[in-house]
Scaffold this motif. Sequence first.
Motif, short mmCIF file in Angstrom:
data_model
loop_
_atom_site.label_atom_id
_atom_site.label_comp_id
_atom_site.label_asym_id
_atom_site.label_seq_id
_atom_site.Cartn_x
_atom_site.Cartn_y
_atom_site.Cartn_z
N ALA A 167 58.00 -42.28 -53.76
CA ALA A 167 56.62 -42.44 -53.29
C ALA A 167 56.44 -43.78 -52.62
O ALA A 167 55.62 -44.60 -53.02
CB ALA A 167 55.65 -42.32 -54.48
N SER A 168 57.18 -44.00 -51.60
CA SER A 168 57.11 -45.26 -50.87
C SER A 168 57.26 -44.94 -49.39
O SER A 168 57.03 -43.83 -48.98
CB SER A 168 58.20 -46.19 -51.38
N ASP A 170 58.43 -43.87 -45.78
CA ASP A 170 59.43 -42.91 -45.29
C ASP A 170 60.47 -43.55 -44.39
O ASP A 170 61.64 -43.15 -44.39
CB ASP A 170 58.73 -41.80 -44.48
N LEU A 193 55.33 -41.80 -58.05
CA LEU A 193 53.97 -42.11 -57.59
C LEU A 193 53.17 -42.64 -58.76
O LEU A 193 53.22 -42.09 -59.86
CB LEU A 193 53.33 -40.81 -57.08
N LYS A 195 49.93 -42.73 -60.58
CA LYS A 195 48.69 -41.96 -60.54
C LYS A 195 47.62 -42.53 -61.44
O LYS A 195 46.47 -42.21 -61.34
CB LYS A 195 48.96 -40.50 -60.92
N LYS A 373 47.58 -46.12 -54.65
CA LYS A 373 46.51 -45.97 -53.67
C LYS A 373 46.31 -47.26 -52.88
O LYS A 373 46.50 -48.36 -53.39
CB LYS A 373 45.21 -45.61 -54.40
N THR A 374 45.83 -47.08 -51.67
CA THR A 374 45.59 -48.23 -50.81
C THR A 374 44.54 -49.16 -51.42
O THR A 374 44.64 -50.39 -51.31
CB THR A 374 45.13 -47.74 -49.43
N SER A 402 55.30 -45.44 -41.42
CA SER A 402 54.44 -44.42 -42.03
C SER A 402 53.24 -44.99 -42.78
O SER A 402 52.11 -44.54 -42.57
CB SER A 402 55.26 -43.50 -42.94
N MET A 406 48.84 -44.90 -41.85
CA MET A 406 47.90 -44.22 -42.74
C MET A 406 46.95 -45.19 -43.46
O MET A 406 45.84 -44.82 -43.79
CB MET A 406 48.68 -43.43 -43.80
N LEU A 410 41.88 -47.26 -43.60
CA LEU A 410 41.25 -47.34 -44.93
C LEU A 410 41.04 -48.79 -45.34
O LEU A 410 40.00 -49.16 -45.88
CB LEU A 410 42.15 -46.67 -45.97
N THR B 74 54.27 -35.67 -52.96
CA THR B 74 54.80 -36.92 -52.40
C THR B 74 55.94 -36.64 -51.43
O THR B 74 56.74 -37.51 -51.15
CB THR B 74 55.32 -37.82 -53.53
N GLY B 75 56.03 -35.43 -50.93
CA GLY B 75 57.14 -35.08 -50.05
C GLY B 75 57.26 -35.99 -48.85
O GLY B 75 58.28 -36.58 -48.57
N CYS B 76 56.16 -36.09 -48.14
CA CYS B 76 56.17 -36.89 -46.92
C CYS B 76 55.15 -38.00 -47.13
O CYS B 76 54.05 -37.74 -47.62
CB CYS B 76 55.83 -35.97 -45.76
N ASP B 77 55.50 -39.22 -46.78
CA ASP B 77 54.63 -40.36 -47.08
C ASP B 77 53.25 -40.22 -46.46
O ASP B 77 52.23 -40.49 -47.08
CB ASP B 77 55.32 -41.65 -46.60
N MET B 78 53.22 -39.78 -45.21
CA MET B 78 51.93 -39.67 -44.53
C MET B 78 51.09 -38.57 -45.17
O MET B 78 49.88 -38.74 -45.36
CB MET B 78 52.13 -39.39 -43.04
N ARG B 80 51.16 -37.60 -48.21
CA ARG B 80 50.68 -38.10 -49.50
C ARG B 80 49.49 -39.03 -49.29
O ARG B 80 48.50 -38.99 -50.02
CB ARG B 80 51.83 -38.83 -50.20
N ARG B 81 49.59 -39.89 -48.30
CA ARG B 81 48.53 -40.89 -48.09
C ARG B 81 47.26 -40.28 -47.51
O ARG B 81 46.19 -40.91 -47.56
CB ARG B 81 49.06 -42.02 -47.21
N MET B 82 47.38 -39.08 -46.98
CA MET B 82 46.17 -38.39 -46.53
C MET B 82 45.20 -38.25 -47.70
O MET B 82 43.98 -38.26 -47.53
CB MET B 82 46.54 -37.00 -45.97
N ASP B 84 44.66 -40.34 -50.10
CA ASP B 84 43.88 -41.58 -50.25
C ASP B 84 42.61 -41.49 -49.41
O ASP B 84 41.52 -41.87 -49.83
CB ASP B 84 44.69 -42.77 -49.74
N ILE B 96 47.82 -34.63 -56.57
CA ILE B 96 49.11 -34.85 -55.92
C ILE B 96 50.21 -34.70 -56.96
O ILE B 96 50.16 -35.38 -58.00
CB ILE B 96 49.23 -36.26 -55.33
N ILE B 97 51.19 -33.88 -56.66
CA ILE B 97 52.32 -33.82 -57.59
C ILE B 97 53.42 -34.76 -57.09
O ILE B 97 53.63 -34.93 -55.90
CB ILE B 97 52.87 -32.39 -57.78
N ASN B 98 54.04 -35.38 -58.06
CA ASN B 98 55.17 -36.26 -57.79
C ASN B 98 56.36 -35.35 -57.51
O ASN B 98 56.94 -34.78 -58.43
CB ASN B 98 55.44 -37.05 -59.08
#
Lengths: 448, 342
Positions: A167-168, A170, A193, A195, A373-374, A402, A406, A410, B74-78, B80-82, B84, B96-98
Motif C-alpha cells: 500500500a505505497s 506504484d 494498508l 486502516k 490516508k492523505t 502515482s 492523487m 486533497l 490496494t491493488g493499484c495505488d491510484m 486505492r487513493r480514490m 481518500d 478498502i481491502i488490503n
Amino acid sequence: MPKKIGLSDWSEQFKLVSVEQIKKFTYYHNSEWGIYLSPPATFMVYGTRELKRLKLDNSFAALRLWGFVFNESERLFRAKQIGKKVIATMGDLGIVPVIIMAFPDCVPFYPECIWWTPFFKESTVLLDTATQLGIPEATCFSKATLGAFYKRAYFPRPDAIFASTGASCDDYSCIMQLVEDLGYEIVWLEIPLRKGQKAYPNNASGRLEEYLIGEYQRVWKKMVELTGISNKNQLIKSIKKANQLRNLVTSIKNLTYEAPKAPLPGLELMTIEFGNLYGYADIEEWIDILKMIKRTIEDRIEKGLGVLQEDAIPIAWITPSADPLLLNLVEDAGLRIVQTEYVINQALVPIEEDIDPFRALARAFLQASLIGKTSERVKRIIAGVKEGKIKGVLITNMLGASHCAMETGLIMRFLSAVPVLAIDVPQPFGITEQLKTRILAFAETLKH
Amino acid sequence: MVNEKKLIGYTCSYIPVEILAVTGFKPYRLLSGEINLARAGEKILKVDACPLIKSNLSYILENSDKFACIVGSTGCDMARRMFDCLQELSDIPTYIINNPRTDKPEIFYDEIDWLVKELEKLSNKRFEPELINYEIEKWEAVRNLYRQLEAGRRLQTASLLSAAEFAQICANYHRGAIELEIKTTNYFNPPIGGLRKSTKPSVYLIGSPIPYEAHSIIEMLENEVRLVGDFNCGISRFLNIKIQNKDLAGIKQAYYKQIPCIYKRPNHDFYAMVGERLKELACQGIILWTLDYCDNYEFELKRMEKTFGLPVLWLRSDLSFQNKSQLKIRIAAFAEMLRQSI
C-alpha cells in the motif's frame, strides 16, 4: 557570520581548515582511507556539478555533512572491499535498516536515494538509462535507481536486497520489479494498508502489526543465513541507536523551526532528515556530525544569528524535492521551511524500547507517510497552520508519480486556509524562469 | 430480492461479486470511461492521474444517490487513493481491502472476513452459508455460460462471436445485470455452409481495464485482427474465477488464486499463466492497451516483448480517442506486419 556560500567561497574557507582537522574526521574509523573532508569544489570536479549553482551553509559542521554525504558511493564500495556486507533496502524508507544494523559488519543503504544524483550531477544518464530499460518518461525520479542497478557504478552489488511493496507508491514497486528482472535476487516484503481504529475496532492495529512482525522476522532470518549470527540483543541496541539519531534530528528540527532566525538552511535540513533512513552508510559518524550540527545551531541561536532574514516567511514543504536547487530558490525568495512532510514519517518517529523489538519496529512503520490516508499525512501541517506558525505550503511533485497525482488536490483542500503552491519538479536543468516566477509570485502572495 | 435502486460499486477483480451480491445490492464494476467525466475529475485530481480513476470519481460523485457503498482494494495505488477523495467529498460508505502484493493469502483471507462483517452491518443482513452458496451458484452459472460464449470467440478458424459483441456481453456481468437474457443460439451454431476461415492474425489483449465507453477500440482492432482472448478487467478476466467449494472459504481461494495481476510481486506467475494462454490460443501478437500513467502495465512493455516473444502493439489512451486516425493506421500496420510474419 553564518550564511550560505558558493563553491569559490568554500574553497577559500577550506584553506583555514587544518590538516589535523581533515585527518580527524573519518568514516569506518579508518584514518588511512576514510577521510571525507574536502572542499565542495572537489566533489564538483568529480561530477557533482550542481554545486556550481548551489549555496551551502558556511559552518564547519556543514562541511563535514556535505563531505560525508557526497562520499557515500565511495564508502559503500569501501565497505564491500573490507569485507562488510552491503544490503540494499528498498521501498519502506526507514525500518528495515534498523534490523540490518543489528548484524556486525552489515551496511544498509537505500538505492532510491540515488534519485538526487541526476540533479547533483546535472546529468540525465541514469534517467535515460531507465527509459531505455522500459520506464516511461513521466515517472518518479526514483527511476534513477534502475539505471544505477544496471550500470553497477554507483554502489557495489548488494549482498542482499529487501524490497518492500504494497500500500505505497506504484512507481517504485514497478521499478523494483524491473530491478529483479535485471537478475538481482530480491526478498519481497509486504507493506499493509493502515486502516486505523475504525476498521479494526477490537485491536486497533493488531493484525497489521502481526503481518509486519512476520515480515521483519523474515528479514532477520535472511540476515542470519547471510552472517551466521543471531543476537536479538543487538537488535535492541540497534533500535536504541536509531532512536538516538531520531531524537537528535527532532531536536535539530525543532531548534531550527522555532528560532527567530533560521540557523540552518533548508537544504541541509532535508539532508539531515533523510539521514534517518540509514545514516548514510556509517551511522556512528553520521550521529557525530549531527551532534556538531546541533552545537552549531545552538551557538547561532544563542548569538541571535541565522542564515536567513528574520522576516523570512514560514512555510511547510510537502514531498521532498528531487532537485536540491529548489530549496535554495525558495529561501532566496524570502521563505523559510518550518515544517516538512517528506514521505518518511516512519523514519522520524521514535521506536518503542520497552516492548518486543519486532513489534516496536512494526508500530513505528505503521506511522508511515504513504500507507494511510492523505489527511493523516498532513495532520501536523494542518495543526501548524491553525497555530499560525505556517503561512503557506509548497508541494513538490513528480509528473506521473502515482501518489502525487492523487494526493495534491486533497492536500490543497485540507490546507485551504493558507496559500498552497504545487509544482512538478522538472528534469535536471529544467528549472525555468517561469518556475522561478511562480515561486516568487507565491512568496509575494504570502508577504501580502 | 435484489434492490434495483442501490448499487454496490467495486473497483477490483479481487473483490468477490458473490459477497457483494449477498447484501441485496447490485454489484457494479466501476468502469466509467467518459472523457468529460475524466476532465471533471481534474477539479480534484492532477491531470496526470489515471483517466479511469478521474472518470470513476466524477461518476460516483454525480451519481452518489445510486450507491449503497463502494468497495475497493490496494491493488493499484491510484485506485486505492480514490477512496481518500470519496471519504472527503461524499457520504457514501467506503471499504478498502488490503490486497497483498506479495504472496500472503492470510492477509487476503482476513480482509475478506473483515469485508463480510462490514457488509453485514451495512446491509443489516447475516451472511448465512445458504445465502453465500446461492450467490456462488448463481454467479458460477453465469460465468460458465460466458465461458461457452468465450469459446466461440477463439475458434481456430473464425469467431462465432466478435470480440466487440463479447465485450458488450461482459459489460452486463460487470454492471451486475446477469439476469439479462443472452441470445446464445447464434453464438453456438455455425451458419449453414460452415464458417468462413479468417485471414486476420490472432492477437491477445492485455492491459488497463477497458471502460464501458471505450469498446470502440475493440471494434477498431477487429477491423484488422482477431482478438482471440484477453486478460483485461474490463472484459473477460472474471472468467478465471472458478469456485470449487461453494462456501466462503471457496470464494477466498478462488479469488486469491486467480491469474494474478501484473502488480503482484514478483509477477512471474502473471507471465507464466498468460504465457500459457498465448500458446493455447496460438496468438501471433499482443495488443497492450494502457491508460495514461498506468504504471503497472507501462513499465512492463519491454518485459512483455522479451518474455512472451511476440510482437506487441502498445496503444495508449486518455479516453478522448482524439487520435483515432493514428490508431487505425498503427493497428493496420501491426496487422500487416503480423500477416507477413505468418
